[in-house]
Design a protein around this motif. Structure first.
Motif, short mmCIF file in Angstrom:
data_model
loop_
_atom_site.label_atom_id
_atom_site.label_comp_id
_atom_site.label_asym_id
_atom_site.label_seq_id
_atom_site.Cartn_x
_atom_site.Cartn_y
_atom_site.Cartn_z
N ALA A 139 0.83 -1.20 0.00
CA ALA A 139 0.00 0.00 0.00
C ALA A 139 0.86 1.25 0.00
CB ALA A 139 -0.93 -0.02 1.22
N PHE A 140 1.90 1.28 0.81
CA PHE A 140 2.78 2.44 0.86
C PHE A 140 3.55 2.61 -0.45
CE2 PHE A 140 1.77 2.45 5.23
CZ PHE A 140 2.28 3.60 5.83
N PHE A 141 4.03 1.52 -1.03
CA PHE A 141 4.79 1.60 -2.28
C PHE A 141 3.87 1.96 -3.45
CE2 PHE A 141 8.22 0.31 0.12
CZ PHE A 141 9.36 0.02 -0.62
N ASP A 142 2.67 1.39 -3.47
CA ASP A 142 1.72 1.73 -4.54
C ASP A 142 1.40 3.22 -4.55
OD1 ASP A 142 1.61 -0.91 -5.29
OD2 ASP A 142 -0.32 -1.33 -4.33
N ALA A 143 1.25 3.79 -3.37
CA ALA A 143 0.92 5.21 -3.27
C ALA A 143 2.01 6.09 -3.87
CB ALA A 143 0.69 5.59 -1.81
N ARG A 144 3.21 5.59 -3.94
CA ARG A 144 4.33 6.36 -4.49
C ARG A 144 4.74 5.92 -5.89
NH1 ARG A 144 4.03 6.15 0.64
NH2 ARG A 144 4.77 7.85 1.97
N GLY A 145 4.06 4.89 -6.38
CA GLY A 145 4.39 4.40 -7.72
C GLY A 145 5.70 3.65 -7.80
N TRP A 146 6.14 3.10 -6.67
CA TRP A 146 7.42 2.38 -6.62
C TRP A 146 7.21 0.91 -6.95
CZ3 TRP A 146 9.31 4.45 -1.20
CH2 TRP A 146 9.68 5.80 -1.33
N GLU A 147 8.12 0.38 -7.72
CA GLU A 147 8.03 -1.03 -8.12
C GLU A 147 8.61 -1.94 -7.03
OE1 GLU A 147 8.38 -1.03 -12.93
OE2 GLU A 147 10.21 -0.56 -11.82
N TYR A 148 8.09 -3.16 -6.97
CA TYR A 148 8.52 -4.13 -5.96
C TYR A 148 8.09 -5.51 -6.40
CZ TYR A 148 3.59 -3.69 -4.71
OH TYR A 148 2.22 -3.65 -4.75
N TYR A 149 8.52 -6.52 -5.67
CA TYR A 149 8.03 -7.88 -5.90
C TYR A 149 8.06 -8.67 -4.60
CZ TYR A 149 12.93 -9.55 -6.14
OH TYR A 149 14.24 -9.86 -5.87
N THR A 150 7.31 -9.76 -4.56
CA THR A 150 7.23 -10.65 -3.41
C THR A 150 7.26 -12.09 -3.90
OG1 THR A 150 4.82 -10.81 -3.43
CG2 THR A 150 5.77 -8.97 -2.19
N ARG A 151 7.41 -13.05 -2.96
CA ARG A 151 7.28 -14.49 -3.23
C ARG A 151 8.27 -15.00 -4.28
NH1 ARG A 151 1.91 -12.74 -3.21
NH2 ARG A 151 1.91 -12.83 -5.47
N GLU A 152 9.44 -14.39 -4.38
CA GLU A 152 10.47 -14.85 -5.30
C GLU A 152 11.83 -14.82 -4.60
OE1 GLU A 152 10.55 -13.12 -9.28
OE2 GLU A 152 8.50 -12.39 -8.98
N ASN A 153 12.69 -15.75 -4.99
CA ASN A 153 14.12 -15.75 -4.64
C ASN A 153 14.44 -16.04 -3.16
OD1 ASN A 153 14.57 -15.08 -7.30
ND2 ASN A 153 14.85 -12.90 -6.89
N PHE A 154 13.80 -15.35 -2.26
CA PHE A 154 14.20 -15.41 -0.85
C PHE A 154 13.22 -16.28 -0.06
CE2 PHE A 154 15.49 -11.34 -2.68
CZ PHE A 154 16.86 -11.43 -2.52
N ASP A 155 13.76 -17.38 0.53
CA ASP A 155 12.89 -18.33 1.24
C ASP A 155 12.98 -18.12 2.74
OD1 ASP A 155 15.18 -19.69 2.20
OD2 ASP A 155 15.24 -20.99 0.44
N LEU A 156 12.32 -19.01 3.48
CA LEU A 156 12.27 -18.96 4.94
C LEU A 156 12.63 -20.34 5.47
CD1 LEU A 156 11.49 -16.78 7.08
CD2 LEU A 156 9.22 -17.80 7.13
N PHE A 157 13.80 -20.84 5.06
CA PHE A 157 14.14 -22.24 5.33
C PHE A 157 15.39 -22.40 6.18
CE2 PHE A 157 15.73 -26.49 3.96
CZ PHE A 157 14.65 -27.24 4.39
#
Length: 870
Positions: free
Chosen positions: A282-300
């Motif tokens: 929500a904060f990044f969308d409000a500023r038009g900043w690009e991002y991604y989730t659920r890729e590359n970095f795991d929790l293992f």
């Protein structure tokens, strides 16, 4: 969606400078530092000075110094919140810790605490020193939290206590910052080919001893990690974020993580990560900043700054900003845009504020879920009910393992009386039934609040629902430490007395007669190598037994040290040998036997040729590019801090001009390239000098790529070969093809990528067979556990000794494809070849990997001490 959009816009406005009223007495970053954030990298001394200056004049900030780095730099935390919350920080810490103790805190009390307490959000910056924007963002965040008077800031301060660790790795960061300042011009150059975008070896990622601190949370090998964990467990935060940087052509990553996740974590941990991700979005969308989730970095992997805090009850997350060391102050990306340090700071700052805002809005639920994390662990089903460390293990190694568990808040006990394991499995998966265990056995029960961490560390493998991993896939502590144990599912008559400190064996010299002819020191003790070097450095005459023997009723295995009571005049000591041996036995927890005669009842006598005299190893370890900094760092820390063996760090670029006759042992660390980078660095002249040195009696010790350098396919230092699969005949290929399912005519990019993933060797536990008669195997039984971290394999040598060899079906834990496992069968983990008067010792993997795989440390030290007599 409409409500969310309005909320987002309000938050975006709330962070603007128009809504900020600065307290006049609190210095701004620019006013204190002399430049705006993003114009320069801030040295650590100025970073901590700014934090201290704010705390001196703000009742919203309290500083706690929790330690010092190896190079003496300050490690500090800033606790930030409302005046009332900061003033009662000790009281709040008691409440947070009560939530992590469900055996003493009832559900009703936990609900009351959730109503009363602010949530504790712990923000960790710059664990990798050459990912520099997080520390700069920490400065901006501190100033904003201390001074901002808008609704967002006030709401956060009332509902959240923020713990800011501005730099987890000051030594690494300072290495990077000082280098950058030395190469940048009056105006930073955005051209990615400019020198300021190419950090020299070893880089600032690692700490003083070149350890990656973001792999050390759980293993606790480094001073920074130990000091940090001590204070972390004194507060038990409910949220932890680890701020990083990645390649400069990326955007921004925040949780939720990709698969796999540790299966022992509750679903609520993953649900919270998703909720925080939505808040950040929500904060990044409000500023038009690009991002991604659920890729590359795991929790293992449990050594990360996200997985480990998650196992300690926090919602652990990693945030990654595009940048890293190659970004400098500004860099031009592939798409032509410029990425500045200011942007990187802003992105991390906003992500931090978004996280704090979500935590403030969810304060009560976060606190209650933190309690349920610990209380549900007491009810959850786990693979075992207790982990029993059997008495046939080396006591010193058991004490080390217990020490590591105790530091992490795990309960460990000793059996007060004999008990019976009704059902269980040993660490090779063999069934155990009705096993009697004597009193005094060390037991780690699963029924405790730390059950999830216990199962993660003590099981041979954590279930793996995916085949892509960011790091190693197995790490079982008993296997890593070379400790025998049983995973008991049912025990009868088990009663424990809790340990408050490790059960170090009592070191002593036992006399077996009226006088002393010699001291016998069993080699299978962790303190023995340190004692051996201490004696050799003082000029003592020390022998080592090639064969087992019995003297004065004392049964001695191969590798036993024989120290004659009568020493040459060259022996240097301020005290008598008897006093020296007694003092070192106590200090190193060693069992030493003083025997009255050199005549053995069985086996060789103490003056036999089967007990050769040892010479002091004069060691040089190759350092600098192309050596793996972490491989070198493990050797450095082991020899310098743990065993006390001095060595020369020999710069690789000086190898061709140095006088090699000053050393009798050369160690070549990994080069990440199967020896090819070492070959290029040494060139034909350096390789010729190295061959001559070996022929003249030198001991070459190679690790991974450093070992591959010696093979016929690379540097031709010996007759060893890299493993190559045998070519199959056309008829055999047809026969195999007829048994395999037909492959599709077209393989997609995703299918090919999936096949490559399946064949990776990300880090698996493999059993290996040991030639116990070999000098390099002194102190070991007939098998040991190794950590396989790459696809590198050697062929069995017919020109030397295959000291440690992988059998068929070697996998014990972790991911390894059938094809990769089949290749390892019969290949050596450790081999030795004789070249002239010298020796070539080759390790296919790193025996000192991150210095937590303790079961192989002695194997490496054997090469240094005993390679000369092999």
């Amino acid at each position: 969606m409409r409500g969310r959009a309005i909320w987002t816009v309000l938050l975006a406005a709330g962070l603007g400078t128009s809504a900020v009223a600065l307290a006049a007495e609190i210095p701004t970053p620019a006013g204190f530092l002399g430049y705006d954030l993003g114009e320069h990298f801030t040295p650590h001394e100025r970073l901590t000075a700014y934090f201290q200056s704010v705390a001196r004049v703000s009742d919203r900030v309290r500083i706690r110094t929790y330690g010092r780095t190896v190079e003496g730099r300050e490690l500090l935390l800033a606790f930030v919140g409302s005046k009332r919350n900061v003033a009662r920080l000790d009281e709040l810490a008691s409440g947070w810790c009560a939530l992590a103790d469900p055996e003493r805190t009832a559900e009703a009390r936990a609900r009351d605490l959730a109503l009363e307490l602010p949530v504790l959000v712990w923000l960790s910056f710059n664990v990798h020193g050459n990912e520099p924007s997080p520390s700069e963002a920490a400065i901006k965040l501190l100033h904003w939290l201390a001074t901002a008077e808008n609704d967002t800031a006030q709401w956060i301060r009332e509902n959240v206590v923020v713990a800011i660790d501005p730099c987890l790795n000051p030594d690494g960061r300072e290495r990077y910052v000082e280098w950058f300042r030395s190469v940048v011009g009056s105006h930073p150059n955005p051209d990615p080919n400019s020198a300021e975008h190419f950090e020299p070896w070893p880089g600032g990622r690692v700490n003083h001893y070149y350890f990656d601190l973001n792999r050390d949370w759980v293993w606790q090998t480094q001073p920074e990690s130990r000091q940090r964990l001590s204070v972390f467990l004194a507060y038990h935060p409910q949220v932890h974020v680890d701020f990083h940087e990645m390649g400069y052509n990326e955007t921004y990553f925040f949780f939720p993580a990709t698969k796999p996740a540790n299966v022992f974590l509750p679903q609520s941990t993953l649900d919270w990560a998703l909720l925080f991700g939505r808040g950040n979005a929500a904060f990044f969308d409000a500023r038009g900043w690009e991002y991604y989730t659920r890729e590359n970095f795991d929790l293992f992997y449990p050594g990360y700054g996200d997985t480990y805090p998650s196992l300690q009850g926090a919602i652990g997350m990693t945030y990654e900003q595009a940048g890293h060391s190659r970004a400098g102050l500004v860099v031009r990306r592939r798409d032509g845009t410029l990425l500045t340090l200011r942007e990187r700071i802003d992105h991390h700052f906003v992500a931090a504020v978004a996280t704090l805002w979500t935590a403030a809005r969810q304060r009560q639920k976060l606190l209650l879920d933190a309690y349920h994390f610990w209380s549900s662990a007491l009810k959850q089903s786990f693979p075992a009910s207790a982990y029993v460390l059997t008495p046939d293990s080396e006591p010193g190694r058991v004490a080390q393992l217990v020490d590591l568990l105790l530091r992490q808040g795990v309960r460990v006990g000793r059996a007060t009386r004999p008990f019976r394991i009704r059902e269980g499995l040993d660490y090779l998966g063999r069934r155990v039934r009705k096993r009697k265990v004597p009193a005094g056995a060390v037991v780690v029960p699963v029924h405790q609040p730390e059950a999830r961490l216990v199962a993660t560390l003590m099981e041979p493998e954590v279930a793996m629902p995916d085949t892509f991993f960011y790091d190693i896939t197995a790490w079982c502590l008993p296997l890593a430490f070379g400790v025998r144990g049983i995973r008991a599912s049912k025990c009868d008559g088990l009663d424990l007395k809790w340990l408050s400190e490790p059960p170090w064996p009592e070191g002593e010299v036992t006399a077996h007669g009226q006088r002393t002819f010699a001291y016998l020191v069993p080699w299978a003790q962790d303190g023995a190598p340190r004692l051996l070097y201490e004696l050799l450095a003082r000029g003592a005459r020390v022998r080592v037994a090639r064969k087992p023997f019995v003297n004065s009723g004392v049964r001695c295995d191969r590798g036993t040290l024989v120290v004659p009571a009568s020493q040459p005049k060259s022996f240097r000591s301020d005290t008598s040998l008897a006093e020296l041996m007694s003092a070192w036995a106590r200090r190193l927890h060693l069992r030493v036997h003083a025997v009255p005669t050199g005549l053995s009842e069985k086996g060789p006598d103490l003056g036999s040729d089967a007990m050769p005299i040892l010479r002091r190893p004069k060691i040089a370890v190759l350092t600098g590019s192309p050596a793996s900094a972490t491989c070198y760092g493990s050797i450095w820390f082991l020899l310098d801090r743990e065993v006390g063996i001095p060595f020369t760090a020999l710069p690789a670029d000086r190898f061709r001009s140095v006088d090699l006759s000053r050393y009798n042992v050369l160690v070549f660390p990994d080069d990440y390239a199967g020896g090819r980078r070492w070959k290029a660095r040494l060139d034909s002249t350096g390789l010729a000098r190295l061959r001559d040195w070996i022929q003249s009696g030198g001991v070459f010790v190679g690790i991974k790529g450093g070992a591959a350098l010696a093979t016929q396919e690379v540097g031709k230092l010996c007759q060893a070969h890299l493993f190559r699969e045998k070519k199959t005949s056309k008829n055999k290929k047809k026969e195999q093809a007829s048994k395999e399912p037909p492959k599709p005519l077209l393989q997609t990019v995703e299918q090919r990528e999936h096949e490559r993933r399946l064949e990776r060797v990300p880090g698996s536990i493999l059993r290996a067979l040991v030639d116990t008669t070999h000098v390099l195997a002194f102190g070991y039984g007939d098998e040991l556990m190794t950590l396989k971290t790459s696809g590198l394999l050697f062929a069995r040598t017919s020109r030397g000794d295959n000291v440690v060899v992988y059998p068929e079906k070697a996998r014990v834990g972790g991911y390894l494809s059938r094809k990769a496992l089949k290749k390892t069968a019969g290949t050596p983990y450790l081999l030795l070849e004789r070249r002239g008067r010298g020796r070539v010792v080759l390790f296919v993997d790193d025996p000192n990997f991150r210095l937590f795989w303790r079961g192989l440390t002695r194997l490496f030290l054997n090469a240094l001490f005993f390679g000369q007599i092999a």
